[in-house]
Design a protein around this motif. Sequence first.
Motif, PDB file in Angstrom:
ATOM      1  N   LYS A 185       9.489  73.562  18.503  1.00  0.00           N
ATOM      2  CA  LYS A 185       8.743  72.308  18.691  1.00  0.00           C
ATOM      3  C   LYS A 185       9.177  71.616  19.980  1.00  0.00           C
ATOM      4  O   LYS A 185       8.343  71.127  20.754  1.00  0.00           O
ATOM      5  CB  LYS A 185       8.963  71.376  17.498  1.00  0.00           C
ATOM      6  N   ASP A 186      10.490  71.584  20.213  1.00  0.00           N
ATOM      7  CA  ASP A 186      10.997  70.977  21.433  1.00  0.00           C
ATOM      8  C   ASP A 186      10.504  71.739  22.667  1.00  0.00           C
ATOM      9  O   ASP A 186      10.181  71.144  23.692  1.00  0.00           O
ATOM     10  CB  ASP A 186      12.529  70.961  21.412  1.00  0.00           C
TER      11      ASP A 186
ATOM     12  N   SER B  18      14.683  76.387   9.790  1.00  0.00           N
ATOM     13  CA  SER B  18      14.443  74.983  10.099  1.00  0.00           C
ATOM     14  C   SER B  18      14.834  74.660  11.539  1.00  0.00           C
ATOM     15  O   SER B  18      14.070  74.023  12.282  1.00  0.00           O
ATOM     16  CB  SER B  18      15.215  74.093   9.124  1.00  0.00           C
ATOM     17  N   ASP B  19      16.036  75.102  11.951  1.00  0.00           N
ATOM     18  CA  ASP B  19      16.494  74.857  13.322  1.00  0.00           C
ATOM     19  C   ASP B  19      15.594  75.566  14.326  1.00  0.00           C
ATOM     20  O   ASP B  19      15.344  75.048  15.420  1.00  0.00           O
ATOM     21  CB  ASP B  19      17.937  75.329  13.484  1.00  0.00           C
TER      22      ASP B  19
ATOM     23  N   THR C 140      18.644  73.306  22.780  1.00  0.00           N
ATOM     24  CA  THR C 140      17.336  72.945  23.332  1.00  0.00           C
ATOM     25  C   THR C 140      17.407  72.599  24.826  1.00  0.00           C
ATOM     26  O   THR C 140      16.447  72.048  25.378  1.00  0.00           O
ATOM     27  CB  THR C 140      16.733  71.755  22.555  1.00  0.00           C
TER      28      THR C 140
ATOM     29  N   ASP D  12       6.927  70.740  23.240  1.00  0.00           N
ATOM     30  CA  ASP D  12       6.890  69.379  23.803  1.00  0.00           C
ATOM     31  C   ASP D  12       7.200  69.418  25.303  1.00  0.00           C
ATOM     32  O   ASP D  12       6.564  68.731  26.106  1.00  0.00           O
ATOM     33  CB  ASP D  12       7.895  68.471  23.087  1.00  0.00           C
TER      34      ASP D  12
ATOM     35  N   GLU E  75      12.513  73.489  14.855  1.00  0.00           N
ATOM     36  CA  GLU E  75      12.790  72.330  15.694  1.00  0.00           C
ATOM     37  C   GLU E  75      12.927  72.732  17.163  1.00  0.00           C
ATOM     38  O   GLU E  75      12.474  72.024  18.067  1.00  0.00           O
ATOM     39  CB  GLU E  75      14.075  71.634  15.220  1.00  0.00           C
ATOM     40  N   CYS E  76      13.574  73.872  17.407  1.00  0.00           N
ATOM     41  CA  CYS E  76      13.759  74.341  18.786  1.00  0.00           C
ATOM     42  C   CYS E  76      12.415  74.675  19.420  1.00  0.00           C
ATOM     43  O   CYS E  76      12.132  74.288  20.558  1.00  0.00           O
ATOM     44  CB  CYS E  76      14.669  75.572  18.794  1.00  0.00           C
TER      45      CYS E  76
ATOM     46  N   CYS F  62      12.978  82.476  18.489  1.00  0.00           N
ATOM     47  CA  CYS F  62      14.298  81.854  18.490  1.00  0.00           C
ATOM     48  C   CYS F  62      15.380  82.922  18.514  1.00  0.00           C
ATOM     49  O   CYS F  62      15.167  84.053  18.082  1.00  0.00           O
ATOM     50  CB  CYS F  62      14.495  81.002  17.235  1.00  0.00           C
TER      51      CYS F  62
ATOM     52  N   LYS G  63       9.039  79.510  11.265  1.00  0.00           N
ATOM     53  CA  LYS G  63       9.807  79.091  10.094  1.00  0.00           C
ATOM     54  C   LYS G  63       9.473  79.915   8.855  1.00  0.00           C
ATOM     55  O   LYS G  63      10.338  80.186   8.031  1.00  0.00           O
ATOM     56  CB  LYS G  63       9.563  77.604   9.808  1.00  0.00           C
TER      57      LYS G  63
ATOM     58  N   GLU H 232       4.887  76.815  15.563  1.00  0.00           N
ATOM     59  CA  GLU H 232       6.045  76.107  15.003  1.00  0.00           C
ATOM     60  C   GLU H 232       6.206  76.439  13.528  1.00  0.00           C
ATOM     61  O   GLU H 232       7.317  76.717  13.055  1.00  0.00           O
ATOM     62  CB  GLU H 232       5.877  74.600  15.190  1.00  0.00           C
TER      63      GLU H 232
END
Length: 298
Positions: free
Chosen positions: A212-213, A205-206, A142, A216, A209-210, A198, A175, A171
């Motif tokens: 989402k980061d 799942s990872d 990330t 953000d 999260e990536c 990604c 997934k 997000e």
Amino acid sequence: MMKLIYQFFIFFFFLRFSVIFADDYKNLIFKGCANQKSPDQTGVFSQNLKNLFTSLVSQSAKSSFTATTSGTDNNTAVNGVFQCRGDLHAAECSDCVDKIPKLFYKLCGGDGDGGNVVAARVQLAGCYIRYEVSGFRQTSGTEMLYRVCGNKKSGDPEFSGKRDTAFGMAENGVKTGGGGGGGFYAGEYESVYVLGQCEGSLGNSDCGECVKDGFDKAKSECGDSNSGQIYLHKCFVSYSYYSHGVPNISPLSGGEKRQHTQRTIALAVGGVTVLGFVIVCLLVLRSAMKKKSKYDAY
């Protein structure tokens, strides 16, 4: 007059082909080059790097993601990855990846015969290649590598809410595979078009999260900008706000989008060309009438 007519047709000929054949997915976004170069007295590292590029370009005709290693010695082996954007066709992916190896030598130094940097990444709009010598320090997935934020603000008081909802859709989409396949999502909510992808090595799942980061970081880095692109080590995200509604891009697949765009451009350029032809005919007619009037005067 004939010279003017000739220039007129030349202008429209090149306008037509320069517009239709513009390949924005091969535009350079950024490059990252390690400061350290390999002490490659034997040339093994350089040869391994050449072999890696050859292998990645070859694989890009069959797949949108490949991770591989060239060489067996721990000091000179090279690990490499290429990935194409999820909405590119196979031919476009291969075309995009094929452009990158020469850019490494141009942008990061070295000519393939020695003095190459031990790690590098070249990111185009539609694909990237990164490599590192075996044992090179790994960075967080990330870690932010590059960002671009639009200069304009949305002006919509509900922009933040719409953007956050679109981010949440992306997000979840990367997934579950919604919107383009596992690890890739492209879609829209209200007036916001959003995209996330990604690296193929990440699990669902990872990946979520990536992404989402990434979103953000898009909010913190770009604030109320009407568009943004965030490139992390293992994923990237982008968004665009359209005040009059998202144009005809997200409901269509990548190929359909480009075909639709090309049809629109062809119709527009064709209309302009016809208009230009009519103008030229009128100019020719006007010139002929002037000559007739001149001869009638005698």
